[in-house]
Design a protein around this motif. Structure first.
Motif, PDB file in Angstrom:
ATOM      1  N   ASP A  96      -8.166  -6.427 -14.480  1.00  0.00           N
ATOM      2  CA  ASP A  96      -9.177  -5.403 -14.238  1.00  0.00           C
ATOM      3  C   ASP A  96      -9.941  -5.614 -12.931  1.00  0.00           C
ATOM      4  N   GLY A  97     -10.306  -6.864 -12.643  1.00  0.00           N
ATOM      5  CA  GLY A  97     -11.054  -7.136 -11.423  1.00  0.00           C
ATOM      6  C   GLY A  97     -10.246  -6.811 -10.177  1.00  0.00           C
ATOM      7  N   ASP A  98      -8.980  -7.242 -10.165  1.00  0.00           N
ATOM      8  CA  ASP A  98      -8.114  -6.947  -9.031  1.00  0.00           C
ATOM      9  C   ASP A  98      -7.863  -5.449  -8.907  1.00  0.00           C
ATOM     10  N   ALA A  99      -7.704  -4.781 -10.053  1.00  0.00           N
ATOM     11  CA  ALA A  99      -7.450  -3.337 -10.035  1.00  0.00           C
ATOM     12  C   ALA A  99      -8.618  -2.585  -9.411  1.00  0.00           C
ATOM     13  N   ALA A 100      -9.839  -2.997  -9.719  1.00  0.00           N
ATOM     14  CA  ALA A 100     -11.013  -2.324  -9.163  1.00  0.00           C
ATOM     15  C   ALA A 100     -11.053  -2.474  -7.638  1.00  0.00           C
ATOM     16  N   LEU A 101     -10.725  -3.657  -7.138  1.00  0.00           N
ATOM     17  CA  LEU A 101     -10.699  -3.869  -5.692  1.00  0.00           C
ATOM     18  C   LEU A 101      -9.615  -3.015  -5.032  1.00  0.00           C
ATOM     19  N   ILE A 102      -8.454  -2.939  -5.684  1.00  0.00           N
ATOM     20  CA  ILE A 102      -7.345  -2.153  -5.131  1.00  0.00           C
ATOM     21  C   ILE A 102      -7.694  -0.674  -5.096  1.00  0.00           C
ATOM     22  N   MET A 149      -8.857   4.292   2.055  1.00  0.00           N
ATOM     23  CA  MET A 149      -7.689   4.700   2.836  1.00  0.00           C
ATOM     24  C   MET A 149      -7.325   6.157   2.617  1.00  0.00           C
ATOM     25  N   GLY A 150      -8.080   6.873   1.781  1.00  0.00           N
ATOM     26  CA  GLY A 150      -7.828   8.292   1.561  1.00  0.00           C
ATOM     27  C   GLY A 150      -6.834   8.582   0.465  1.00  0.00           C
ATOM     28  N   VAL A 151      -6.501   7.592  -0.368  1.00  0.00           N
ATOM     29  CA  VAL A 151      -5.558   7.795  -1.466  1.00  0.00           C
ATOM     30  C   VAL A 151      -6.348   8.078  -2.726  1.00  0.00           C
ATOM     31  N   ARG A 152      -5.987   9.150  -3.412  1.00  0.00           N
ATOM     32  CA  ARG A 152      -6.701   9.529  -4.647  1.00  0.00           C
ATOM     33  C   ARG A 152      -5.750   9.519  -5.835  1.00  0.00           C
ATOM     34  N   ALA A 200      -2.033   7.542  -8.197  1.00  0.00           N
ATOM     35  CA  ALA A 200      -2.037   6.131  -7.796  1.00  0.00           C
ATOM     36  C   ALA A 200      -3.292   5.381  -8.218  1.00  0.00           C
ATOM     37  N   THR A 201      -4.445   6.068  -8.230  1.00  0.00           N
ATOM     38  CA  THR A 201      -5.690   5.390  -8.579  1.00  0.00           C
ATOM     39  C   THR A 201      -6.120   5.652 -10.017  1.00  0.00           C
ATOM     40  N   GLY A 202      -5.308   6.363 -10.782  1.00  0.00           N
ATOM     41  CA  GLY A 202      -5.665   6.701 -12.151  1.00  0.00           C
ATOM     42  C   GLY A 202      -5.337   5.599 -13.145  1.00  0.00           C
ATOM     43  N   PRO A 203      -5.829   5.721 -14.357  1.00  0.00           N
ATOM     44  CA  PRO A 203      -5.627   4.670 -15.371  1.00  0.00           C
ATOM     45  C   PRO A 203      -4.187   4.536 -15.840  1.00  0.00           C
ATOM     46  N   SER A 204      -3.353   5.549 -15.623  1.00  0.00           N
ATOM     47  CA  SER A 204      -1.970   5.487 -16.091  1.00  0.00           C
ATOM     48  C   SER A 204      -0.983   5.083 -15.001  1.00  0.00           C
ATOM     49  N   ALA A 205      -1.479   4.719 -13.816  1.00  0.00           N
ATOM     50  CA  ALA A 205      -0.595   4.342 -12.715  1.00  0.00           C
ATOM     51  C   ALA A 205       0.286   3.166 -13.131  1.00  0.00           C
ATOM     52  N   ALA A 206       1.540   3.170 -12.689  1.00  0.00           N
ATOM     53  CA  ALA A 206       2.522   2.191 -13.157  1.00  0.00           C
ATOM     54  C   ALA A 206       2.147   0.760 -12.812  1.00  0.00           C
ATOM     55  N   TRP A 207       1.436   0.551 -11.711  1.00  0.00           N
ATOM     56  CA  TRP A 207       1.130  -0.811 -11.267  1.00  0.00           C
ATOM     57  C   TRP A 207       0.061  -1.495 -12.103  1.00  0.00           C
ATOM     58  N   ARG A 208      -0.761  -0.727 -12.813  1.00  0.00           N
ATOM     59  CA  ARG A 208      -1.919  -1.303 -13.500  1.00  0.00           C
ATOM     60  C   ARG A 208      -1.537  -2.294 -14.599  1.00  0.00           C
ATOM     61  N   ALA A 209      -0.389  -2.114 -15.235  1.00  0.00           N
ATOM     62  CA  ALA A 209      -0.003  -3.006 -16.329  1.00  0.00           C
ATOM     63  C   ALA A 209       0.195  -4.443 -15.876  1.00  0.00           C
ATOM     64  N   ARG A 262       0.826  -1.215   0.000  1.00  0.00           N
ATOM     65  CA  ARG A 262       0.000   0.000   0.000  1.00  0.00           C
ATOM     66  C   ARG A 262       0.856   1.259   0.000  1.00  0.00           C
ATOM     67  N   ASP A 263       1.935   1.292   0.780  1.00  0.00           N
ATOM     68  CA  ASP A 263       2.788   2.484   0.831  1.00  0.00           C
ATOM     69  C   ASP A 263       3.454   2.750  -0.515  1.00  0.00           C
ATOM     70  N   LEU A 264       3.713   1.707  -1.277  1.00  0.00           N
ATOM     71  CA  LEU A 264       4.280   1.878  -2.619  1.00  0.00           C
ATOM     72  C   LEU A 264       3.319   2.650  -3.503  1.00  0.00           C
ATOM     73  N   LEU A 265       2.062   2.227  -3.543  1.00  0.00           N
ATOM     74  CA  LEU A 265       1.088   2.894  -4.400  1.00  0.00           C
ATOM     75  C   LEU A 265       0.757   4.288  -3.887  1.00  0.00           C
ATOM     76  N   ARG A 266       0.757   4.458  -2.567  1.00  0.00           N
ATOM     77  CA  ARG A 266       0.479   5.765  -1.998  1.00  0.00           C
ATOM     78  C   ARG A 266       1.482   6.811  -2.486  1.00  0.00           C
ATOM     79  N   ALA A 267       2.732   6.375  -2.711  1.00  0.00           N
ATOM     80  CA  ALA A 267       3.786   7.299  -3.131  1.00  0.00           C
ATOM     81  C   ALA A 267       3.804   7.538  -4.641  1.00  0.00           C
ATOM     82  N   MET A 268       3.041   6.766  -5.404  1.00  0.00           N
ATOM     83  CA  MET A 268       3.038   6.919  -6.857  1.00  0.00           C
ATOM     84  C   MET A 268       2.183   8.109  -7.277  1.00  0.00           C
ATOM     85  N   PRO A 269       2.589   8.816  -8.324  1.00  0.00           N
ATOM     86  CA  PRO A 269       1.718   9.859  -8.862  1.00  0.00           C
ATOM     87  C   PRO A 269       0.467   9.237  -9.477  1.00  0.00           C
TER      88      PRO A 269
END
Length: 372
Positions: free
Chosen positions: A356-362, A369-372, A343-352, A334-341
């Motif tokens: 899709d199902g897992d991404a929606a849950l994340i 958790m207050g991360v946008r 983090a919840t957008g379609p271009s976030a590095a982790w999405r690749a 979670r702290d990794l994604l929190r630090a990403m620019p």
């Protein structure tokens, strides 16, 4: 057990070779995952190497000052006003007592809500044969407690004192009075997102390893230890060693102190007790899997291969891409994604690397958790 969703990018897990064994010598018919022994502790690795590796000198000094301030302030408050959690509230769940395998799962969110991702994690551990005890350091709404009760045999609600180790300590005392001492004890928390890969091969690897304390990832700074977001203690002697550590843990306001006295000291105690310790994703394998993109992201100190040995890294933060893409690691921190620019957008590095199902849950969990 529910299976992980399909993923957009093809991947082939690479079996972490035994130390000193060439990759070409690996038997492709061998199990998908295996536990690698925790490396022997040499001289305590200078903490500054861990912090300085991916930071400039100025950023390192600023970070060091912030940590020192946090430690000093917490020490004064802990001495003057010791922090104690409120008396835990215990509620019955609807899941059955599975017997000798006990899972203590820690939850926290700002408003107490329990995400669909967390409920899925609880269900997966239940399906792996664990009696699931859900312990929250937050005020969980009634509707969320009812949803959790489907997967947990017991719900424990307490204040946010001592973070994960304080919660595991209290939950262990309550759960063992109710269910007796387990032969398997799982410690888990919701600081990891997923799973985005199947868990069963990893749990099977732990169980094939026999008695001992087993984790997902090995961290080598400031000394070799198992990262504590997910640990399995197998066997009566190992469970007893972990129990002594938990029951002797003292709450603190300092996150740094909790990591030192909780996570790092737990591996040290197990080793001192003669317990076999190992990780499925050992540090050497993670370093061997570093790809060119990760090297560029890490900075100039990591251009050459093998530099991870000199500048120790946190594998779940700095080596997340090779862990997931090449080694089949099933989580994102979670702290990794929190630090990403974005983090919840379609271009976030982790999405690749995530379906899709897992991404929606994340994304839903991050927003809770207050991360946008």
């Amino acid at each position: 057990m529910a299976t992980a969703s399909m993923h957009r990018t093809a991947w082939r897990p690479v079996l972490a070779p035994e130390r000193g064994r060439a990759a070409a010598e690996i038997d492709l018919a061998a199990p998908l995952h295996r536990v690698m022994p925790l490396r022997a502790a040499g001289p305590v690795m200078p903490r500054l190497l861990h912090g300085l590796g991916t930071r400039s000198a100025a950023r390192f000094i600023a970070r060091g000052a912030a940590v020192a301030t946090e430690i000093a302030g917490a020490a004064i408050l802990d001495l003057a006003w010791p922090r104690r959690a409120a008396r835990p509230v215990v509620e019955e769940g609807r899941a059955r007592d599975a017997g000798a395998s006990l899972a203590l799962f820690l939850h926290w969110s700002p408003d107490g809500r329990v995400s669909g991702m967390v409920r899925r994690q609880l269900a997966l551990w239940r399906d792996q044969g664990f009696t699931v005890v859900f312990v929250s350091n937050a005020k969980v709404p009634a509707a969320d407690r009812d949803a959790v009760a489907e997967h947990a045999a017991l719900l424990i609600l307490r204040g946010n004192a001592g973070r994960d180790f304080g919660a595991w300590r209290d939950a262990f005392a309550i759960a063992t009075r109710r269910f007796g001492m387990p032969r398997e004890l799982l410690l888990a928390n919701d600081s990891v997102l997923g799973p985005i890969r199947p868990l069963t091969p990893i749990v099977d690897a732990w169980r094939r390893a026999g008695e001992g304390m087993f984790g997902m990832t090995e961290n080598i700074a400031p000394r070799p230890h198992l990262q504590s977001y997910l640990l399995l203690a197998a066997g009566e002697r190992t469970v007893a060693s972990v129990a002594r550590h938990l029951l002797g843990f003292r709450d603190s306001r300092s996150k740094w102190r909790i990591v030192q006295k909780g996570e790092i000291a737990l591996s040290a105690r197990a080793v001192a007790d003669g317990i076999c310790c190992g990780a499925v994703f050992d540090y050497a394998a993670a370093c061997r899997a570093i790809d060119p993109l990760t090297r560029r992201e890490l900075g100039s100190r990591f251009v050459e291969e093998g530099t991870g040995r000199h500048w120790p890294l946190n594998p779940t933060i700095h080596l997340w891409r090779p862990l997931v893409a090449q080694l089949g690691f099933p989580y994102l921190k979670r702290d990794l994604l929190r630090a990403m620019p974005d983090a919840t957008g379609p271009s976030a590095a982790w999405r690749a690397l995530v379906g899709d199902g897992d991404a929606a849950l994340i994304v839903d969990h991050l927003r809770i958790m207050g991360v946008r």
